[in-house]
Design an enzyme around this catalytic site. Structure first.
Site, mmCIF file in Angstrom:
data_model
loop_
_atom_site.group_PDB
_atom_site.id
_atom_site.type_symbol
_atom_site.label_atom_id
_atom_site.label_comp_id
_atom_site.label_asym_id
_atom_site.label_seq_id
_atom_site.Cartn_x
_atom_site.Cartn_y
_atom_site.Cartn_z
ATOM 1 N N ASP A 8 28.932 34.546 42.242
ATOM 2 C CA ASP A 8 29.781 35.167 41.242
ATOM 3 C C ASP A 8 30.463 36.344 41.955
ATOM 4 O OD1 ASP A 8 30.722 36.047 38.652
ATOM 5 O OD2 ASP A 8 29.146 37.576 38.728
ATOM 6 N N ASP A 16 32.275 39.525 40.144
ATOM 7 C CA ASP A 16 32.120 40.830 39.491
ATOM 8 C C ASP A 16 30.641 41.188 39.350
ATOM 9 O OD1 ASP A 16 34.930 41.037 39.003
ATOM 10 O OD2 ASP A 16 34.729 39.742 37.260
ATOM 11 N N GLY A 49 30.229 37.920 32.601
ATOM 12 C CA GLY A 49 30.240 36.497 32.955
ATOM 13 C C GLY A 49 31.080 35.638 32.032
ATOM 14 N N ARG A 70 37.653 36.443 29.340
ATOM 15 C CA ARG A 70 38.298 37.640 28.771
ATOM 16 C C ARG A 70 38.375 37.565 27.241
ATOM 17 N NH1 ARG A 70 44.103 38.421 31.113
ATOM 18 N NH2 ARG A 70 42.848 38.115 32.979
ATOM 19 N N SER A 126 36.584 35.321 36.166
ATOM 20 C CA SER A 126 37.758 36.192 36.135
ATOM 21 C C SER A 126 39.004 35.505 36.663
ATOM 22 C CB SER A 126 37.486 37.443 36.968
ATOM 23 O OG SER A 126 38.671 38.213 37.067
ATOM 24 N N ASN A 176 41.381 37.205 37.578
ATOM 25 C CA ASN A 176 41.822 38.147 38.615
ATOM 26 C C ASN A 176 41.086 37.945 39.943
ATOM 27 O OD1 ASN A 176 43.726 40.006 37.148
ATOM 28 N ND2 ASN A 176 41.934 40.259 35.840
ATOM 29 N N ASP A 223 24.968 38.161 38.314
ATOM 30 C CA ASP A 223 24.458 39.388 37.683
ATOM 31 C C ASP A 223 24.441 39.284 36.154
ATOM 32 O OD1 ASP A 223 27.305 39.421 37.466
ATOM 33 O OD2 ASP A 223 27.213 41.560 36.994
HETATM 34 C C1 BG6 Z 1 33.781 37.905 34.558
HETATM 35 C C2 BG6 Z 1 33.267 39.259 34.124
HETATM 36 O O1 BG6 Z 1 33.548 37.740 35.920
HETATM 37 O O2 BG6 Z 1 35.165 37.769 34.299
HETATM 38 C C3 BG6 Z 1 33.634 39.502 32.679
HETATM 39 O O3 BG6 Z 1 31.870 39.313 34.295
HETATM 40 C C4 BG6 Z 1 35.142 39.339 32.489
HETATM 41 O O4 BG6 Z 1 33.206 40.786 32.312
HETATM 42 C C5 BG6 Z 1 35.549 37.936 32.934
HETATM 43 O O5 BG6 Z 1 35.494 39.528 31.126
HETATM 44 C C6 BG6 Z 1 37.026 37.651 32.770
HETATM 45 O O6 BG6 Z 1 37.770 38.432 33.673
HETATM 46 P P1 BG6 Z 1 39.341 38.564 33.671
HETATM 47 O O7 BG6 Z 1 39.624 39.321 34.956
HETATM 48 O O8 BG6 Z 1 39.911 37.192 33.677
HETATM 49 O O9 BG6 Z 1 39.709 39.324 32.448
HETATM 50 MG MG MG Z 2 29.347 38.969 37.260
#
Ligand code: BG6
Ligand code: MG
Length: 215
Positions: free
Chosen positions: A8, A10, A45, A48, A116, A118, A170
């Site tokens: 993972d 984040d 995890g 969004r 994510s 991102n 995590d």
């Molecule tokens: C996960 C995080 O990796 O990604 C979450 O643990 C987050 O907290 C999710 O909401 C979505 O991320 P993003 O960057 O697409 O908003």
């Molecule tokens: Mg994580």
């Protein structure tokens, strides 16, 4: 036999989990919703939109239209992107790069599977995008963790059976997803929250690759 490690992002590779928390807290503050680090564990995890749904449910009374919900998610993401734009390699958790190098040295494939959207930008900013044999992000799957889809996709792109993969996570939802995928798991954080993982370590860099032989 473990043939692939799927990480993972984040909260495992880098402390972006902190940035997600700060951005969600700011949004909660603006909406007058009480929001603690404990509440934040439920957002880790998941996607969004699911995170936002959980956060808004803590506010109880108010309902939001679809367009308001879209705007709130976009606002949180703008704040999050401001944080990650300023990131560099120094923010990678201690020992992570050494661990990845050690795994590769042992002939183990290394993947990234993050909910994510991102994630590609984060690993680019950190200068580690080329370290992974496969990268799966939130934009490539329909169902976010705790659904196993993201890990199953990573395994299939690596051409490795899910039983030969171990996931580093995590988030409780991430360990649930690994179990549902039929994979082994290493929890990063407290065993109180991640006790359903096969192994729990406080920090990713604390993991000893020799432990893989016991899985
Ligand atoms: C996960 C995080 O990796 O990604 C979450 O643990 C987050 O907290 C999710 O909401 C979505 O991320 P993003 O960057 O697409 O908003
Ligand atoms: Mg994580």
């Amino acid at each position: 036999m473990i043939r692939a490690c799927i990480f993972d992002l984040d909260g495992v590779i880098v402390d972006t989990a902190r940035y997600h928390f700060l951005a969600w807290s700011r949004l909660a503050g603006e909406l007058g919703i009480p929001f603690t680090e404990r509440d934040n564990e439920r957002l880790k995890g998941v996607s969004r939109m699911r995170s936002l749904e959980i956060l808004l449910s803590l506010g109880k009374n108010k309902t939001y239209s679809d367009s308001e919900i879209e705007a709130l998610a976009a606002r949180k993401n703008e704040w999050f992107v401001e944080y990650i734009d300023r990131m560099d390699r120094s923010e990678i958790f201690p020992g992570v790069e050494k661990l990845i190098a050690d795994l590769k040295h042992r002939g183990i494939l290394v993947g990234l599977a993050s909910s994510s959207k991102n994630a590609p930008q984060v690993i680019q900013s950190l200068g580690i995008a080329d370290e992974f044999d496969v990268v799966v992000d939130g934009g490539m799957v329909k169902h976010a963790k705790p659904d196993p889809e993201i890990f199953l996709l990573a395994a299939s792109l690596l051409k490795i059976s899910s039983h030969d993969c171990v996931v580093f996570e995590d988030a409780a939802a991430g360990i649930d997803a690994a179990i549902a995928a039929g994979m082994k798991s290493v929890g990063i954080g407290s065993s109180e929250l991640l006790g359903h993982a096969n192994i729990v370590v406080s920090r990713t860099g604390d993991f000893d690759p020799e432990e893989l032989k016991k899985l």
